[in-house]
Design a protein around this motif. Structure first.
Motif, short mmCIF file in Angstrom:
data_model
loop_
_atom_site.label_atom_id
_atom_site.label_comp_id
_atom_site.label_asym_id
_atom_site.label_seq_id
_atom_site.Cartn_x
_atom_site.Cartn_y
_atom_site.Cartn_z
N LEU A 1 0.82 -1.21 0.00
CA LEU A 1 0.00 0.00 0.00
C LEU A 1 0.86 1.27 0.00
O LEU A 1 0.41 2.33 -0.42
CB LEU A 1 -0.96 0.01 1.19
N ALA A 2 2.11 1.16 0.44
CA ALA A 2 3.03 2.29 0.44
C ALA A 2 3.67 2.51 -0.93
O ALA A 2 4.44 3.45 -1.12
CB ALA A 2 4.12 2.09 1.50
N LEU A 3 3.34 1.65 -1.89
CA LEU A 3 3.87 1.75 -3.25
C LEU A 3 2.76 2.15 -4.21
O LEU A 3 1.58 2.10 -3.88
CB LEU A 3 4.45 0.39 -3.68
N ASN A 4 3.15 2.54 -5.44
CA ASN A 4 2.18 2.75 -6.51
C ASN A 4 1.71 1.37 -6.97
O ASN A 4 2.54 0.50 -7.23
CB ASN A 4 2.82 3.48 -7.69
N ASN A 5 0.41 1.17 -7.06
CA ASN A 5 -0.16 -0.10 -7.52
C ASN A 5 -0.76 0.11 -8.90
O ASN A 5 -1.68 0.91 -9.06
CB ASN A 5 -1.21 -0.59 -6.53
N GLU A 6 -0.22 -0.60 -9.88
CA GLU A 6 -0.62 -0.42 -11.27
C GLU A 6 -1.35 -1.65 -11.78
O GLU A 6 -0.93 -2.78 -11.54
CB GLU A 6 0.63 -0.18 -12.12
N PHE A 7 -2.46 -1.39 -12.49
CA PHE A 7 -3.24 -2.45 -13.13
C PHE A 7 -3.38 -2.09 -14.61
O PHE A 7 -3.98 -1.08 -14.93
CB PHE A 7 -4.63 -2.57 -12.49
N LYS B 1 -4.14 1.80 -18.47
CA LYS B 1 -3.34 1.60 -17.27
C LYS B 1 -4.01 2.38 -16.14
O LYS B 1 -4.26 3.58 -16.26
CB LYS B 1 -1.92 2.12 -17.51
N PHE B 2 -4.30 1.70 -15.04
CA PHE B 2 -4.90 2.32 -13.86
C PHE B 2 -3.86 2.29 -12.75
O PHE B 2 -3.33 1.22 -12.43
CB PHE B 2 -6.13 1.54 -13.41
N ILE B 3 -3.57 3.45 -12.15
CA ILE B 3 -2.55 3.51 -11.11
C ILE B 3 -3.14 4.10 -9.83
O ILE B 3 -3.68 5.21 -9.84
CB ILE B 3 -1.32 4.34 -11.55
N PHE B 4 -3.02 3.34 -8.75
CA PHE B 4 -3.33 3.83 -7.41
C PHE B 4 -2.01 4.36 -6.86
O PHE B 4 -1.06 3.60 -6.66
CB PHE B 4 -3.84 2.71 -6.51
N LYS B 5 -1.92 5.67 -6.64
CA LYS B 5 -0.69 6.28 -6.13
C LYS B 5 -0.38 5.74 -4.73
O LYS B 5 -1.27 5.30 -4.01
CB LYS B 5 -0.82 7.80 -6.08
N ALA B 6 0.88 5.82 -4.36
CA ALA B 6 1.31 5.36 -3.04
C ALA B 6 0.47 6.01 -1.94
O ALA B 6 0.18 7.20 -2.00
CB ALA B 6 2.80 5.69 -2.84
N HIS B 7 0.07 5.22 -0.99
CA HIS B 7 -0.73 5.64 0.18
C HIS B 7 -2.14 6.13 -0.18
O HIS B 7 -2.83 6.68 0.68
CB HIS B 7 -0.01 6.73 0.98
#
Length: 135
Positions: free
Chosen positions: A88-94, A108-114
């Motif tokens: 969760l402290a990292l960028n999560n990319e799908f 590309k979907f990116i959940f930014k860190a935190h």
């Protein structure tokens, strides 16, 4: 020619991360879902996920996870994977790729860190539960 290539825009298909109780871990954990809020069935769906970023000044990245779904019906969701709390402290990319008819779509979907945190929750369409969305 590059100018002749038509790249269609992805609409009404997105990734949502929702917190759910896990009997295995005896706590709430985050799960990623692919949400198809469109009027079309999407076919030959491929989702590739990874996490990357910096923690304590050190570059970190996870291995790639690949998921395939033959079809995701219109106005439905499919569970992709659990999102481990350590990433969760990292960028999560799908990266999502799919077909509607003979047309290929990808985004590309990116959940930014935190950014995956209860404080940022909103209601997710179709699931009708609180979660984090990237459209």
């Amino acid at each position: 020619m590059k100018k002749d290539i038509i790249i269609p825009e992805v609409e009404n298909v997105f990734i949502a991360v929702v917190q759910e109780w896990s009997d295995d871990f005896m706590e709430k954990v985050w799960y990623a879902y692919l949400v198809n809020d469109s009027d079309f069935n999407i076919e030959s769906v491929m989702v590739v996920s990874k996490a990357f970023g910096t923690i304590d000044g050190e570059m970190k990245k996870t291995s790639l996870l690949r998921h395939a779904f033959v079809e995701v019906p219109s106005v439905s969701v499919v569970k992709i994977e659990m999102v481990e709390k350590s990433v969760l402290a990292l960028n999560n990319e799908f990266m999502v790729t799919y077909f509607i008819g003979n047309t290929l779509y990808d985004k590309k979907f990116i959940f930014k860190a935190h950014s995956i945190h209860e404080d940022f929750s909103e209601e997710v369409p179709i699931l009708f539960v609180e979660g984090i969305m990237v459209k």
